[in-house]
Write an enzyme that holds these catalytic residues in place. Structure first.
Site, short mmCIF file in Angstrom:
data_model
loop_
_atom_site.label_atom_id
_atom_site.label_comp_id
_atom_site.label_asym_id
_atom_site.label_seq_id
_atom_site.Cartn_x
_atom_site.Cartn_y
_atom_site.Cartn_z
N ASP A 14 15.34 -25.20 -5.19
CA ASP A 14 16.60 -24.70 -4.61
C ASP A 14 17.56 -24.27 -5.73
O ASP A 14 18.78 -24.46 -5.64
CB ASP A 14 17.26 -25.74 -3.69
CG ASP A 14 18.31 -25.11 -2.77
OD1 ASP A 14 18.47 -23.87 -2.79
OD2 ASP A 14 18.97 -25.86 -2.03
N HIS A 45 25.44 -20.06 -9.81
CA HIS A 45 26.78 -19.59 -9.46
C HIS A 45 27.56 -19.35 -10.75
O HIS A 45 27.42 -20.09 -11.71
CB HIS A 45 27.53 -20.63 -8.62
CG HIS A 45 27.01 -20.75 -7.22
ND1 HIS A 45 27.17 -19.75 -6.29
CD2 HIS A 45 26.33 -21.73 -6.60
CE1 HIS A 45 26.61 -20.12 -5.15
NE2 HIS A 45 26.09 -21.32 -5.31
N PHE A 67 28.43 -24.01 -2.94
CA PHE A 67 27.36 -25.00 -2.89
C PHE A 67 26.20 -24.54 -3.77
O PHE A 67 25.83 -23.37 -3.75
CB PHE A 67 26.82 -25.12 -1.46
CG PHE A 67 27.73 -25.80 -0.48
CD1 PHE A 67 27.79 -27.18 -0.41
CD2 PHE A 67 28.52 -25.05 0.38
CE1 PHE A 67 28.62 -27.81 0.52
CE2 PHE A 67 29.35 -25.68 1.32
CZ PHE A 67 29.40 -27.06 1.38
N GLY A 68 25.60 -25.46 -4.50
CA GLY A 68 24.35 -25.13 -5.20
C GLY A 68 24.36 -25.51 -6.66
O GLY A 68 25.41 -25.61 -7.28
#
Lengths: 431, 320
Positions: A302, A306, A320-321
């Site tokens: 995943d 960013h 998110f992430g």
């Protein structure tokens, strides 16, 4: 130009030291005392089949400030990966044959790993109408994995139809299990820590209720379903139950859910903001056990790059992430090898053989055998490395910066070509 | 000396009592004809408010002005990222202008912490309410008010050991409840939360408090020394947290009947602004047991004490 070399004194998985001979893009021989034009000493290194990531966000087209197919596959190579599946939440969304073919072409052009585009299940990831799954499957990109990842296919009828429809071409739906109403405005795991921090909770039941529904749907229509990023102990129990019942379900776990917990959110440092959220220590234990005992089939990163500004802000405004490609093998080693609970053979399964099988990647996950494509990750398991912000990925949002992780990828061989050699990225890709 | 006040939990018992004692002195100043001290002359205090809150802002503004600081009010509505300038740019701009203290109110939980742990600002930081997380100066002024009601002019040096405090209402979304919990724990008081189950956290296991669903039973059985009513925010009304305003008012609202059940020494608090007729009725709100206006007055004294504690220490260091 002929490409011929021997990897000397390499340990294949749990075995004893031997040699691997490579000609062109294939492994041609394995055994002691092999000779070729070039020979590379690999004493102390463990050879594993090149890793396959079933869940990567390459961000191109549309979000090139975060990552491109080139930089993402370079990060993949640094992590020992020889194939990645590129998630569909790009802009435009990968919901047509045109977009998936473009992403596949960018992957070939880059030459650092096989890039398998994942197609969106629904048009624009909106959860309203099926995307042209057949067109994507029949395109040059030959899509076999479909996902609205980032969003859940929450409409039960749409999910049922999708599960049924992809049987026509041997596809699989990879579900991002998140009941949307139960997670409106959710910021972190709902639990004791969210109560203290005053952040809106993302309850485990929002994941578990969708997984329960989807394994039952898969059973009803006789399809297979893949569950993205399992994050709770309850999800493990449901998948275990479904497998015992004979339902065709596979499940993935991310490296971060195997190591990190929601206690980290106390800092309000948005580098720890991820979906599904970091859970409790008890969940981490359950996920690690499930990976070892086979309930969970694969590790998928995943990898979600960013730019700085998306994380350098107040928690609720942050994206998110988190990154994962360059550190995944280290965490797999921590869980399976350094724990003393499993084996390199299992690590090869969860990072290469199983994801290739689920994704239908016939050229990948073949194992280290004569005749297979020369997709190989060579790891020095004894090295301890401090993770630094300086990643190959275009983004820097790694939650492991400052931590010391075990193991290091020394060489990555992608179809006979060194994408990483002596820990350094090749300046150009294959071709 | 502390540089940040982000959470009521940041303060030790001694630090808390010290701030409350300083506030006693400030309260004396606020009784004088000339309500002003020269302590923070030349210091700049910025009220950085990303959320409307006239009450809290003017309370901080008055506090800073009574200490002779220069005060700048900076209002930015909504999430800074979606509305243009980022929090980082705003903070760095204030830093470049030489802010000695930033008082921040923000709709996102944890924003004061983010500001404190970035390198964007070197000055002192006071959390004036961050989302549904904390509001530490409210807890300090509430503690000050409790101490004052109980000990009057002998309040200095006192804690709140053994005091039984019932906090009633939307505990789940209340920064006032969270900060009060931590500060009351520190001062030795016993915290009881009373709320419909939908307005309590799903997992309160880290909370040192007793949870109740019934207000009447709590009043009857626990006989609290203090009852603190929380404001019901408009956005909860139509989100299925409770069936209707009338039902909420009947079961969890404070009213004249419930007022009669309080023991004579007990008192009733509300952080304001009140929804009269919802969580509190007019008779209770205007009764002698109500401390609502004392809380407002004490807010200024306590915020003076906080700014003084954060900024005068820095001055002492400058002199060295």
């Amino acid at each position: 130009m002929s490409n011929s070399f021997v990897l000397k004194n390499v340990v294949i998985g749990d075995g004893v030291a031997t040699d691997i001979q490579i000609e062109g893009d294939k492994i041609v021989a394995i055994g002691a005392g092999l000779v070729a034009a070039e020979s590379i000493d690999c004493s102390g290194l463990v050879a594993l089949p090149g890793f396959v990531d079933l869940h990567t966000h390459l961000r191109e087209p549309g979000f090139e400030q975060s990552e491109t197919v080139l930089t993402g596959t370079q990060a993949a190579a640094m992590g020992g990966f020889t194939a990645v599946h590129a998630m569909a939440n790009t802009s435009p969304v990968a919901d047509t044959a045109g977009v998936v073919e473009q992403v596949a072409a960018l992957g070939r052009e880059a030459g650092y790993a096989d890039v398998y585009p994942i197609g969106a299940v629904t048009v624009g990831l909106e959860g309203k109408q099926l995307a042209e799954l057949g067109a994507m499957a029949n395109s040059k990109a030959q899509v076999r994995v479909f996902s609205d990842d980032g969003k859940c296919v929450h409409d039960p009828v749409l999910m049922r139809r999708a599960l049924e429809y992809v049987k026509a071409f041997g596809g699989v739906i990879a579900q991002h299990a998140q009941e949307p109403r139960l997670t409106e405005g959710a910021q972190m795991n709902e639990g004791a820590v969210s109560a203290e921090l005053g952040l809106t909770g993302w309850p485990a039941v929002a994941e578990e209720s969708i997984i329960a529904r989807d394994v039952l749907l898969a059973e009803h229509v006789g399809s297979r379903v893949h569950i993205c990023h399992l994050s709770t102990a309850g999800s493990v129990e449901i998948v275990r139950w479904a497998k015992a019942r004979g339902i065709q379900v596979t499940a993935e776990v991310t490296p971060h859910h195997l190591l990190l917990t929601d206690e980290l959110v106390r800092s309000y440092d948005a580098v720890y903001k991820v979906n599904p959220p970091l859970r409790t220590a008890a969940d981490v234990v359950a996920l690690r056990e499930a990976l070892i005992d086979g309930t969970i089939d694969i590790i998928a990163t995943d990898h979600a790059p960013h730019p700085i500004e998306a994380k350098d802000c107040e928690w609720s405004a942050a994206a998110f992430g988190m990154l994962g490609l360059e550190t995944a093998a280290s965490i797999a080693q921590d869980v399976l090898i350094d724990s003393g609970k499993s084996s390199w053979a299992r690590l090869a399964e969860v990072l290469s053989l199983n994801p290739a099988k689920i994704g239908g990647d016939t050229d990948q996950g073949q194992g280290l055998i004569a005749g297979a494509f020369a997709n190989i990750a060579l790891i020095d398991p004894k090295v301890k490395r401090a993770v630094v912000a300086d990643s190959v990925s275009k983004s820097k949002n790694s939650p492991y910066i400052g931590l010391e992780l075990p193991g290091k990828v020394i060489h990555t061989i992608y179809r006979g070509y060194f994408t990483v050699r002596d820990g350094l990225l090749a300046e150009t890709g294959r071709n | 000396m502390i540089k940040y006040l982000l959470s009521a939990g940041d303060l030790t018992r001694d630090q808390t009592i010290e701030i409350l004692d300083i506030a006693e002195g400030m309260a004396d100043v606020n009784e004088r004809e000339i309500k002003k001290l020269p302590t923070l002359r030349g210091k700049t205090v910025v009220n950085l408010f990303f959320e409307d809150s006239t009450r809290t802002r003017i309370s901080f503004e008055l506090a800073a002005k009574r200490l002779s600081a220069d005060v700048i009010n900076f209002s930015a509505k909504g999430s800074s990222v979606s509305k243009g300038e980022s929090l980082k740019d705003t903070a760095q701009t204030l830093e470049a202008m030489g802010a000695d203290a930033v008082v921040i109110r923000h709709p996102a939980s944890g924003t004061a912490n983010v500001l404190a742990h970035s390198n964007w600002i070197n000055g002192a930081i006071v959390n004036a309410g961050d989302g549904t997380h904390e509001h530490p100066t409210q807890a300090l002024l509430d503690a000050f008010t409790m101490r004052k009601r109980i000990h009057g002019s002998n309040s200095k040096g006192k804690a709140l050991d053994g005091l039984k405090v019932a906090i009633v209402g939307d505990v789940l979304h209340s920064r006032v409840a969270r900060s009060n919990l931590l500060l009351l724990n520190t001062l030795g008081a016993e915290v009881h939360f009373v709320a419909p189950p939908t307005l309590l956290p799903a997992n309160p296991s880290n909370w040192k408090a007793t949870l109740h669903f019934s207000l009447d039973e709590t009043l009857q059985v626990e006989k609290p020394d203090v009852v603190m009513m929380l404001r019901v925010q408009a956005e909860r009304m139509n989100a299925s947290f409770f069936p209707s305003e009338r039902e909420y008012a009947r079961i969890w609202g404070f009213n004249a009947d419930r007022l009669k059940t309080l023991k004579p020494s007990a008192f009733l608090m509300h952080p304001g602004p009140m929804n009269r007729g919802l969580e509190i009725d007019a008779i209770s709100a205007d009764s002698p047991q109500s401390t609502v206006l004392e809380q407002v007055a004490n807010g200024v004294s306590v915020r003076m004490a906080v700014l003084y504690s954060l900024l005068s220490g820095e001055r002492a260091a400058d002199v060295k």
